[in-house]
Design an enzyme around this catalytic site. Structure first.
Site, PDB file in Angstrom:
ATOM      1  CE  LYS A 251      -3.894   1.861   2.901  1.00 23.59           C
ATOM      2  NZ  LYS A 251      -4.774   1.588   3.678  1.00 23.59           N
TER       3      LYS A 251
ATOM      4  CB  SER B  21      -8.055   3.495   3.036  1.00 28.98           C
ATOM      5  OG  SER B  21      -7.146   3.015   3.919  1.00 28.98           O
TER       6      SER B  21
ATOM      7  CB  SER C  34      -8.159   0.668   5.780  1.00 29.73           C
ATOM      8  OG  SER C  34      -9.195   1.728   5.647  1.00 29.73           O
TER       9      SER C  34
HETATM   10  N1  GLN Z   1     -12.843   3.710   6.693  1.00 27.25           N
HETATM   11  C1  GLN Z   1     -12.080   4.292   7.916  1.00 27.25           C
HETATM   12  C2  GLN Z   1     -12.107   5.534   8.015  1.00 27.25           C
HETATM   13  O1  GLN Z   1     -12.424   6.122   6.859  1.00 27.25           O
HETATM   14  C3  GLN Z   1     -11.301   3.317   8.126  1.00 27.25           C
HETATM   15  C4  GLN Z   1      -9.979   3.833   7.555  1.00 27.25           C
HETATM   16  C5  GLN Z   1      -8.874   2.919   7.688  1.00 27.25           C
HETATM   17  O2  GLN Z   1      -8.710   1.828   8.384  1.00 27.25           O
HETATM   18  N2  GLN Z   1      -7.572   3.431   7.405  1.00 27.25           N
HETATM   19  O3  GLN Z   1     -11.489   6.212   8.787  1.00 27.25           O
END
Ligand code: GLN
Length: 467
Positions: free
Chosen positions: A57, A132, A156
């Site tokens: 990532k 994400s 994410s």
């Molecule tokens: N969807 C969550 C957010 O928008 C989690 C994001 C993540 O785990 N980086 O914060």
């Protein structure tokens, strides 16, 4: 040609070819990967991941190529060093073929917040891959790589894994070093692993886990050999199912798939027990206060001086900061910086931030009480299957609500895994989440592997490499 060269070249070709459809990669570095292959071909000893192509990532630092966090403000930024997780992958012989697309600074649940274009779900290219870590999940689902690194601050790794029909684990906070992981919510962030098979995920986790003196929050806790523990008998393991969990907002197909998976576990000899998690419903509110507060502080460093992008046409310092941040950050990132600054401001600190920290402590106690009665807890990973591109972009709150089942593991710090447990009528994968006690990744991987062997997913995404 050596076997590893064939495999790495094939992965790169597939990544390049499918990127036109999926946009899963922000960088594909053929030259670097082939240099690595050359080195590995000449090596006398083989590491645990010898020659395995892997995707990382783009919020995990790599010294040889840019690390952008899918943000304009970091475009062209090349770190001075490798993240510890990357260093350990390299030492074990893995070959990083590229950096994957993501929501900007890991903020999002759909990958639509990337400054470099959205990612498409290989099961249905009109739908989001989740976020994400959407690029990593799509790359694995499409068969480009067997494994990829992601990061998980509130779901994410697990949510995109569920949307793309792959396995994704978020380890216990402190299990994997955060050195070189670009900070979003420092008390929540963990690097995690996505893979097609539990076995591959276990192998990679084993390699990247363990104390690192460069990260004071990494724990000095022994790392088991996960791979050797995958096939243990799971008879008698107590699986907790939260009562009242399956209420509002949960899609009926997801609900029945999860219930069927629980029956599946029962048929494998585990014991199903009912538990209560009365505070689970406060998870989203607490998460979006703490995560934004930490983000607003962490993102203060992007000022146009130290990293990547700087706005042009200003010759006064303060204006340069303003304009750089105005042009460099996307909408969601700005929204979160503002929210975080607000909950930390002197007039509201006690009402929001301090209160959220207290509820976070109560949530931990909730889980401790539940774990007195069971060894692990199951629930859905996400209330729905992958939604349509654009469906939630105008409604940030409904986007935030899709994290309802994932954020608590980060708030509490416990490990959690998502595994495929079926497909919907529309042929979209459904994820089952298993949460464990601190440091119990071995049990989560063991349960997942036994389940995967007994109930393999027999569907395949539409966009997939040919063998
Ligand atoms: N969807 C969550 C957010 O928008 C989690 C994001 C993540 O785990 N980086 O914060």
């Amino acid at each position: 040609m050596s076997e590893i060269r064939v495999e790495v070249e094939r992965a790169i070709e597939n990544a390049e070819r499918l990127n036109g459809i999926l946009n899963a990669f922000l960088t594909i570095d053929r030259e670097y990967a082939l240099r690595r292959v050359e080195k590995l071909e000449g090596a006398d000893s083989h590491g645990k991941l010898h020659g395995i192509p892997i995707a990382v990532k783009d919020n995990i630092c790599t010294s040889w190529t840019q690390t952008t966090c899918a943000s304009r403000i970091l475009s062209g930024y090349r770190p001075q060093y490798d993240a510890t997780a990357v260093e350990r992958l390299n030492k074990a012989g893995a070959v990083v073929i590229g950096k994957t697309n993501m929501d900007e600074f890991a903020m999002g649940s759909s990958n639509e917040n990337s400054a470099f274009g959205l990612v498409k779900n290989p099961w249905d290219i009109e739908r989001v891959p989740g976020g994400s870590s959407g690029g990593s999940a799509a790359a694995v689902a499409a068969g480009i790589v067997r494994v990829a690194l992601g990061s998980d601050t509130g779901g994410s790794v697990r949510q995109p894994a569920a949307f793309c029909g792959v396995v994704g684990i978020k380890p216990t906070y402190g299990r994997v070093s955060r050195y070189g992981l670009v900070a979003f919510g420092s008390s929540l962030d963990q690097i995690g692993v996505l893979g097609k098979k539990v076995r591959d995920v276990a192998q990679v986790l084993e390699v990247i886990s363990g104390r690192d003196e460069k990260d004071a929050t990494s724990a000095d806790v022994r790392v088991p050999e996960y791979l050797k523990l995958l096939d243990r008998d799971i008879k008698g393991v107590k699986i907790g199912v939260p009562r009242l969990l399956f209420s509002g907002g949960l899609d009926s197909e997801v609900k029945s798939a999860v219930e069927k998976a629980i029956e599946g576990f029962a048929s494998l000899g585990t014991e199903i027990v009912e538990i209560d998690l009365p505070l689970l419903k406060y998870g989203i509110a607490v998460y979006y206060i703490i995560a934004t507060a930490e983000a607003s502080s962490n993102l203060a460093r992007y000022d146009g001086v130290r990293y990547g992008f700087r706005a042009e046409g200003v010759n006064e310092l303060r204006q340069m900061y303003y304009k750089t941040r105005e042009e460099g950050f996307g909408e969601e990132v700005k929204r979160r910086i503002m929210l975080g600054t607000y909950v930390l401001s002197s007039g509201y600190y006690d009402a929001y931030y301090a209160k959220a920290q207290k509820v976070r402590t109560l949530l931990k106690r909730d889980f401790q009480a539940a774990f007195d009665k069971c060894d692990c807890i199951v629930m859905p990973t996400s209330p729905t299957t992958a939604f349509r591109i654009g469906e939630k972009t105008d409604d940030p709150l409904s986007m935030y609500l899709s994290d309802i089942y994932t954020v608590t593991a980060n708030l509490v710090g416990i490990p959690a895994i998502s595994i495929p447990c079926g497909v919907s009528k529309e042929s979209l994968p459904i994820g089952l989440q298993i949460l464990g006690k601190y440091w119990a990744e071995d049990l989560l991987l063991n349960l997942s592997n036994v389940y995967e062997t007994a109930f393999p997913l027999d569907a395949k995404p539409k966009v997939h490499v040919q063998k």
